[in-house]
Design a protein around this motif. Structure first.
Motif, short mmCIF file in Angstrom:
data_model
loop_
_atom_site.label_atom_id
_atom_site.label_comp_id
_atom_site.label_asym_id
_atom_site.label_seq_id
_atom_site.Cartn_x
_atom_site.Cartn_y
_atom_site.Cartn_z
N ILE A 19 169.57 117.54 -10.68
CA ILE A 19 169.59 116.22 -10.06
C ILE A 19 169.62 115.21 -11.21
O ILE A 19 168.65 115.10 -11.97
N GLU A 20 170.71 114.48 -11.37
CA GLU A 20 170.94 113.72 -12.59
C GLU A 20 169.81 112.75 -12.92
O GLU A 20 169.33 112.71 -14.06
N SER A 21 169.39 111.95 -11.96
CA SER A 21 168.33 110.99 -12.27
C SER A 21 167.02 111.70 -12.63
O SER A 21 166.27 111.25 -13.50
N TRP A 64 164.84 111.66 -16.30
CA TRP A 64 163.40 111.42 -16.40
C TRP A 64 162.67 112.62 -17.00
O TRP A 64 161.80 112.46 -17.86
N THR A 65 163.06 113.83 -16.58
CA THR A 65 162.40 115.04 -17.08
C THR A 65 162.45 115.10 -18.59
O THR A 65 161.43 115.34 -19.25
N LYS A 75 166.39 122.52 -5.57
CA LYS A 75 167.18 122.41 -6.79
C LYS A 75 166.25 122.27 -7.98
O LYS A 75 165.12 121.80 -7.86
N GLY A 76 166.74 122.70 -9.14
CA GLY A 76 165.98 122.52 -10.36
C GLY A 76 166.04 121.08 -10.83
O GLY A 76 166.98 120.34 -10.47
N PRO A 102 171.06 122.96 -17.94
CA PRO A 102 170.50 124.32 -17.88
C PRO A 102 171.47 125.36 -18.42
O PRO A 102 172.68 125.14 -18.46
N PHE A 103 170.92 126.48 -18.83
CA PHE A 103 171.71 127.60 -19.33
C PHE A 103 171.26 128.86 -18.59
O PHE A 103 170.27 128.85 -17.86
#
Length: 216
Positions: free
Chosen positions: A55-57, A61-62, A50-51, A84-85
């Protein structure tokens, strides 16, 4: 002079930061750059991941890390309204601006990255903005043409076959430098740091069989 291949997708804030920082990070090095737009989602699908934004957490952080890094580097980065788009319109536009058999130049790539990441938080895919971007770039070919779509597919497949697993990745002499934070390592290689010729590069990557998920 070393020839670099810069693999990117404008959906990636790390790719945007690496692009902006590249000239400063490699100052004094002798190199040329070939910019290769590829579809990050295809890489993720191929390797079964997954990107970060899925992943919400990890997404939280990203974007905290990205905001801090941009602040530290003095780069005016703003996250687009939706992320994301779908980056396909931008990826195809990039290839449409390239000559047949060539790749997009730095000005084209810069314009696309800044459309996304320095657009005052606007929607990267808003139709009026995409239309305005296309008018500025004046592509040589129709972004919706089959030839352009095939260029993107071919570039993405070639990246996968070369071992690219994420963006940004910079390839030089068959070595892959992944991520915005690998630029200092890349610069050391270009400047002839002996570490790369002493077997450390190969030794660090050798297999070390261990426990794997789903096995007993």
């Amino acid at each position: 002079m070393k020839h670099l291949r810069f693999y990117f997708d404008p959906i990636s804030p790390y790719a945007a930061l690496a692009f902006e920082r590249l000239p400063e990070a490699l100052q004094g090095c002798s190199y040329s750059v070939e910019y290769r737009p590829i579809l990050f989602a295809a890489l993720l699908h191929a390797i079964g991941q997954k990107g970060p934004a899925e992943i919400e957490s990890k997404r939280q952080w990203t974007f905290r890390q990205i905001a801090w890094t941009a602040h530290k580097l003095g780069i005016p980065l703003q996250v687009p309204a939706s992320h994301p788009f779908n980056p396909l319109p931008l990826l195809r536009l990039a290839w449409a601006c390239a000559p047949v058999g060539g790749t997009p130049n730095r000005l084209t790539v810069e314009t696309i990255f800044r459309h996304v990441w320095q657009g005052e938080g606007a929607d990267a895919n808003a139709e009026p903005r995409l239309q305005a971007l296309q008018e500025v770039l004046e592509p040589q070919r129709d972004p919706a043409s089959e030839a352009v779509k095939e260029d993107l597919r071919t570039a993405t497949e070639a990246a996968l076959n070369a071992g690219v697993f994420g963006v940004p990745t910079i390839e030089v002499d068959g070595r892959m430098f992944w991520g915005q934070d690998s630029l200092d390592m890349l610069a050391a290689y270009l400047r002839g740091d002996p570490w790369f010729e002493q077997g450390e590069w190969e030794a660090a990557a050798r297999p070390r069989p261990g426990v794997r998920r789903g096995t007993h």
